[in-house]
Design a protein around this motif. Structure first.
Motif, PDB file in Angstrom:
ATOM      1  N   TYR B  64       0.837  -1.204   0.000  1.00  0.00           N
ATOM      2  CA  TYR B  64       0.000   0.000   0.000  1.00  0.00           C
ATOM      3  C   TYR B  64       0.872   1.255   0.000  1.00  0.00           C
ATOM      4  O   TYR B  64       1.956   1.259   0.568  1.00  0.00           O
ATOM      5  CB  TYR B  64      -0.899   0.060   1.234  1.00  0.00           C
ATOM      6  N   ASN B  65       0.356   2.316  -0.625  1.00  0.00           N
ATOM      7  CA  ASN B  65       0.982   3.622  -0.498  1.00  0.00           C
ATOM      8  C   ASN B  65      -0.104   4.645  -0.189  1.00  0.00           C
ATOM      9  O   ASN B  65      -1.287   4.408  -0.470  1.00  0.00           O
ATOM     10  CB  ASN B  65       1.757   3.995  -1.766  1.00  0.00           C
ATOM     11  N   VAL B  66       0.295   5.750   0.410  1.00  0.00           N
ATOM     12  CA  VAL B  66      -0.674   6.772   0.791  1.00  0.00           C
ATOM     13  C   VAL B  66      -0.132   8.152   0.440  1.00  0.00           C
ATOM     14  O   VAL B  66       1.067   8.340   0.257  1.00  0.00           O
ATOM     15  CB  VAL B  66      -1.003   6.735   2.299  1.00  0.00           C
ATOM     16  N   SER B  67      -1.070   9.114   0.363  1.00  0.00           N
ATOM     17  CA  SER B  67      -0.667  10.502   0.186  1.00  0.00           C
ATOM     18  C   SER B  67      -1.662  11.401   0.901  1.00  0.00           C
ATOM     19  O   SER B  67      -2.862  11.119   0.942  1.00  0.00           O
ATOM     20  CB  SER B  67      -0.564  10.863  -1.294  1.00  0.00           C
ATOM     21  N   ARG B  68      -1.136  12.497   1.446  1.00  0.00           N
ATOM     22  CA  ARG B  68      -1.969  13.470   2.164  1.00  0.00           C
ATOM     23  C   ARG B  68      -1.571  14.854   1.630  1.00  0.00           C
ATOM     24  O   ARG B  68      -0.924  15.649   2.301  1.00  0.00           O
ATOM     25  CB  ARG B  68      -1.706  13.387   3.670  1.00  0.00           C
ATOM     26  N   LEU B  69      -1.959  15.144   0.397  1.00  0.00           N
ATOM     27  CA  LEU B  69      -1.606  16.406  -0.233  1.00  0.00           C
ATOM     28  C   LEU B  69      -2.457  17.555   0.298  1.00  0.00           C
ATOM     29  O   LEU B  69      -2.007  18.704   0.348  1.00  0.00           O
ATOM     30  CB  LEU B  69      -1.740  16.289  -1.753  1.00  0.00           C
ATOM     31  N   LYS B  70      -3.688  17.244   0.670  1.00  0.00           N
ATOM     32  CA  LYS B  70      -4.570  18.232   1.272  1.00  0.00           C
ATOM     33  C   LYS B  70      -5.005  17.740   2.637  1.00  0.00           C
ATOM     34  O   LYS B  70      -5.179  16.530   2.837  1.00  0.00           O
ATOM     35  CB  LYS B  70      -5.803  18.467   0.394  1.00  0.00           C
ATOM     36  N   LYS B  71      -5.213  18.633   3.546  1.00  0.00           N
ATOM     37  CA  LYS B  71      -5.559  18.261   4.921  1.00  0.00           C
ATOM     38  C   LYS B  71      -6.812  17.401   4.975  1.00  0.00           C
ATOM     39  O   LYS B  71      -6.901  16.480   5.782  1.00  0.00           O
ATOM     40  CB  LYS B  71      -5.758  19.526   5.759  1.00  0.00           C
ATOM     41  N   GLN B  72      -7.778  17.679   4.113  1.00  0.00           N
ATOM     42  CA  GLN B  72      -9.053  16.988   4.207  1.00  0.00           C
ATOM     43  C   GLN B  72      -9.073  15.653   3.502  1.00  0.00           C
ATOM     44  O   GLN B  72     -10.030  14.889   3.658  1.00  0.00           O
ATOM     45  CB  GLN B  72     -10.186  17.885   3.664  1.00  0.00           C
ATOM     46  N   ASN B  73      -8.036  15.331   2.727  1.00  0.00           N
ATOM     47  CA  ASN B  73      -8.048  14.085   1.953  1.00  0.00           C
ATOM     48  C   ASN B  73      -6.885  13.179   2.307  1.00  0.00           C
ATOM     49  O   ASN B  73      -5.761  13.637   2.500  1.00  0.00           O
ATOM     50  CB  ASN B  73      -7.975  14.383   0.450  1.00  0.00           C
ATOM     51  N   PHE B  74      -7.171  11.872   2.330  1.00  0.00           N
ATOM     52  CA  PHE B  74      -6.127  10.885   2.588  1.00  0.00           C
ATOM     53  C   PHE B  74      -6.363   9.742   1.607  1.00  0.00           C
ATOM     54  O   PHE B  74      -7.408   9.108   1.642  1.00  0.00           O
ATOM     55  CB  PHE B  74      -6.223  10.384   4.035  1.00  0.00           C
ATOM     56  N   LEU B  75      -5.429   9.528   0.699  1.00  0.00           N
ATOM     57  CA  LEU B  75      -5.599   8.547  -0.365  1.00  0.00           C
ATOM     58  C   LEU B  75      -4.808   7.278  -0.058  1.00  0.00           C
ATOM     59  O   LEU B  75      -3.657   7.343   0.388  1.00  0.00           O
ATOM     60  CB  LEU B  75      -5.115   9.117  -1.697  1.00  0.00           C
ATOM     61  N   LEU B  76      -5.431   6.150  -0.323  1.00  0.00           N
ATOM     62  CA  LEU B  76      -4.771   4.853  -0.156  1.00  0.00           C
ATOM     63  C   LEU B  76      -4.662   4.194  -1.523  1.00  0.00           C
ATOM     64  O   LEU B  76      -5.667   4.001  -2.199  1.00  0.00           O
ATOM     65  CB  LEU B  76      -5.568   3.939   0.777  1.00  0.00           C
ATOM     66  N   GLY B  77      -3.430   3.868  -1.933  1.00  0.00           N
ATOM     67  CA  GLY B  77      -3.212   3.261  -3.237  1.00  0.00           C
ATOM     68  C   GLY B  77      -2.740   1.829  -3.143  1.00  0.00           C
ATOM     69  O   GLY B  77      -1.972   1.470  -2.264  1.00  0.00           O
ATOM     70  N   LEU B  78      -3.264   1.031  -4.081  1.00  0.00           N
ATOM     71  CA  LEU B  78      -2.780  -0.327  -4.260  1.00  0.00           C
ATOM     72  C   LEU B  78      -2.175  -0.370  -5.652  1.00  0.00           C
ATOM     73  O   LEU B  78      -2.883  -0.190  -6.656  1.00  0.00           O
ATOM     74  CB  LEU B  78      -3.918  -1.350  -4.172  1.00  0.00           C
ATOM     75  N   GLU B  79      -0.882  -0.542  -5.755  1.00  0.00           N
ATOM     76  CA  GLU B  79      -0.217  -0.498  -7.055  1.00  0.00           C
ATOM     77  C   GLU B  79      -0.452  -1.767  -7.868  1.00  0.00           C
ATOM     78  O   GLU B  79      -0.640  -1.714  -9.076  1.00  0.00           O
ATOM     79  CB  GLU B  79       1.279  -0.269  -6.874  1.00  0.00           C
ATOM     80  N   SER B  80      -0.438  -2.915  -7.216  1.00  0.00           N
ATOM     81  CA  SER B  80      -0.629  -4.197  -7.883  1.00  0.00           C
ATOM     82  C   SER B  80      -1.404  -5.105  -6.939  1.00  0.00           C
ATOM     83  O   SER B  80      -0.820  -5.779  -6.086  1.00  0.00           O
ATOM     84  CB  SER B  80       0.724  -4.808  -8.238  1.00  0.00           C
ATOM     85  N   ALA B  81      -2.722  -5.095  -7.083  1.00  0.00           N
ATOM     86  CA  ALA B  81      -3.581  -5.779  -6.123  1.00  0.00           C
ATOM     87  C   ALA B  81      -3.333  -7.287  -6.089  1.00  0.00           C
ATOM     88  O   ALA B  81      -3.074  -7.921  -7.120  1.00  0.00           O
ATOM     89  CB  ALA B  81      -5.047  -5.497  -6.447  1.00  0.00           C
ATOM     90  N   ALA B  82      -3.438  -7.841  -4.877  1.00  0.00           N
ATOM     91  CA  ALA B  82      -3.287  -9.278  -4.665  1.00  0.00           C
ATOM     92  C   ALA B  82      -4.507  -9.794  -3.908  1.00  0.00           C
ATOM     93  O   ALA B  82      -5.125  -9.033  -3.150  1.00  0.00           O
ATOM     94  CB  ALA B  82      -2.023  -9.553  -3.860  1.00  0.00           C
ATOM     95  N   PRO B  83      -4.853 -11.069  -4.068  1.00  0.00           N
ATOM     96  CA  PRO B  83      -6.015 -11.619  -3.345  1.00  0.00           C
ATOM     97  C   PRO B  83      -5.930 -11.427  -1.833  1.00  0.00           C
ATOM     98  O   PRO B  83      -6.966 -11.286  -1.172  1.00  0.00           O
ATOM     99  CB  PRO B  83      -5.986 -13.102  -3.734  1.00  0.00           C
ATOM    100  N   SER B  84      -4.705 -11.378  -1.285  1.00  0.00           N
ATOM    101  CA  SER B  84      -4.540 -11.170   0.158  1.00  0.00           C
ATOM    102  C   SER B  84      -4.998  -9.780   0.604  1.00  0.00           C
ATOM    103  O   SER B  84      -5.145  -9.524   1.807  1.00  0.00           O
ATOM    104  CB  SER B  84      -3.080 -11.379   0.563  1.00  0.00           C
ATOM    105  N   GLN B  85      -5.221  -8.898  -0.363  1.00  0.00           N
ATOM    106  CA  GLN B  85      -5.693  -7.558  -0.036  1.00  0.00           C
ATOM    107  C   GLN B  85      -7.217  -7.446  -0.072  1.00  0.00           C
ATOM    108  O   GLN B  85      -7.768  -6.359   0.127  1.00  0.00           O
ATOM    109  CB  GLN B  85      -5.055  -6.534  -0.976  1.00  0.00           C
ATOM    110  N   THR B  86      -7.874  -8.563  -0.288  1.00  0.00           N
ATOM    111  CA  THR B  86      -9.330  -8.604  -0.154  1.00  0.00           C
ATOM    112  C   THR B  86      -9.679  -8.329   1.297  1.00  0.00           C
ATOM    113  O   THR B  86      -9.200  -9.026   2.206  1.00  0.00           O
ATOM    114  CB  THR B  86      -9.871  -9.983  -0.571  1.00  0.00           C
ATOM    115  N   SER B  87     -10.481  -7.284   1.517  1.00  0.00           N
ATOM    116  CA  SER B  87     -10.742  -6.858   2.888  1.00  0.00           C
ATOM    117  C   SER B  87     -11.769  -5.738   2.872  1.00  0.00           C
ATOM    118  O   SER B  87     -12.193  -5.272   1.813  1.00  0.00           O
ATOM    119  CB  SER B  87      -9.438  -6.361   3.529  1.00  0.00           C
ATOM    120  N   VAL B  88     -12.147  -5.298   4.064  1.00  0.00           N
ATOM    121  CA  VAL B  88     -12.932  -4.071   4.204  1.00  0.00           C
ATOM    122  C   VAL B  88     -11.972  -3.003   4.721  1.00  0.00           C
ATOM    123  O   VAL B  88     -11.288  -3.206   5.735  1.00  0.00           O
ATOM    124  CB  VAL B  88     -14.111  -4.242   5.179  1.00  0.00           C
ATOM    125  N   TYR B  89     -11.921  -1.885   4.024  1.00  0.00           N
ATOM    126  CA  TYR B  89     -10.994  -0.811   4.371  1.00  0.00           C
ATOM    127  C   TYR B  89     -11.765   0.343   5.010  1.00  0.00           C
ATOM    128  O   TYR B  89     -12.766   0.803   4.479  1.00  0.00           O
ATOM    129  CB  TYR B  89     -10.259  -0.328   3.124  1.00  0.00           C
TER     130      TYR B  89
END
Lengths: 114, 116
Positions: B64-89
């Motif tokens: 996972y990678n994240v970015s917080r460019l603006k105070k009100q937003n927080f982005l979570l990135g998955l660059e290459s999804a895998a079945p182990s990342q099946t979940s509730v976020y």
């Protein structure tokens, strides 16, 4: 591995029975919070305990923080169907760095039937 | 009051695909967090941020990678999804903490992600 464990993982009670979930940490906690998550919902904050041995009540819910600040409990008296959900404890591990890093327990799922 | 809003609410990805989960909060909170929830595991912290432009790793940051460019937003990135990342976020935000105290965390509605 998981540093904050809760027991039991699941409990099924009849309406009117009492319920208790226990939260145990491998390290001392600076504070403990409790959250409730309804089925299909998101966690909602219930309460925070800070002092060693602290006890707080919210109607039928009683929260306790252990003397050694390594465990906590939530007790529900006379459960109702509205109590159904998963209860999580969350704490700041004293050895775990900044206060911003909340560590959640594994949760206890409560089912209440009539 | 919107509180904490997550988009999308549901998503199905194929293994290897990428995607970004968006979290927006309108409470002017300094702190934001991304958790994943799996059966029997509780909520595990992926990444968090204590302010605009800053991020830090949680318990399970790999993949996972994240970015917080603006105070009100927080982005979570998955660059290459895998079945182990099946979940509730779940995304959450909170006001700044005082000393040893934490403050109440407000959660979004969650994103159910399935990787096939």
């Amino acid at each position: 591995g998981q540093q904050v464990m809760q027991i039991p993982q699941y409990q099924h009670v009849q309406e009117g029975e009492d319920f208790t979930t226990y939260c145990n940490s491998s390290t001392t906690l600076s504070n403990i919070q409790w959250y409730k998550q309804r089925p299909g919902g998101h966690p909602v904050f219930l309460i925070q305990l800070v002092k060693s041995g602290e006890v707080k009540k919210q109607k039928r819910l009683t929260f306790q923080f252990g003397e050694a600040k390594k465990n906590s409990s939530l007790h529900i008296t006379a459960t109702q169907t509205t109590d159904v959900g998963t209860y999580f404890c969350a704490g700041k591990l004293r050895s775990g760095g900044t206060a911003s890093k909340l560590t959640f327990g594994t949760g206890t799922r409560l089912q209440v039937t009539l | 009051n919107a509180g904490v809003t997550q988009t999308p609410k549901f998503r199905v990805l194929k293994t290897g695909q990428s995607m970004t989960l968006l979290c927006a909060q309108d409470m002017n909170h300094e702190y934001m967090y991304w958790y994943r929830q799996d059966p029997g595991m509780g909520l595990r912290l992926i990444h968090y941020s204590v302010g605009e432009g800053t991020t830090a790793k949680g318990e399970v940051p790999d993949g996972y990678n994240v970015s917080r460019l603006k105070k009100q937003n927080f982005l979570l990135g998955l660059e290459s999804a895998a079945p182990s990342q099946t979940s509730v976020y779940f995304c959450a935000s909170s006001p700044p903490h005082t000393g040893a105290l934490n403050t109440e965390a407000f959660f979004g509605q969650g994103t159910r992600l399935t990787v096939v």
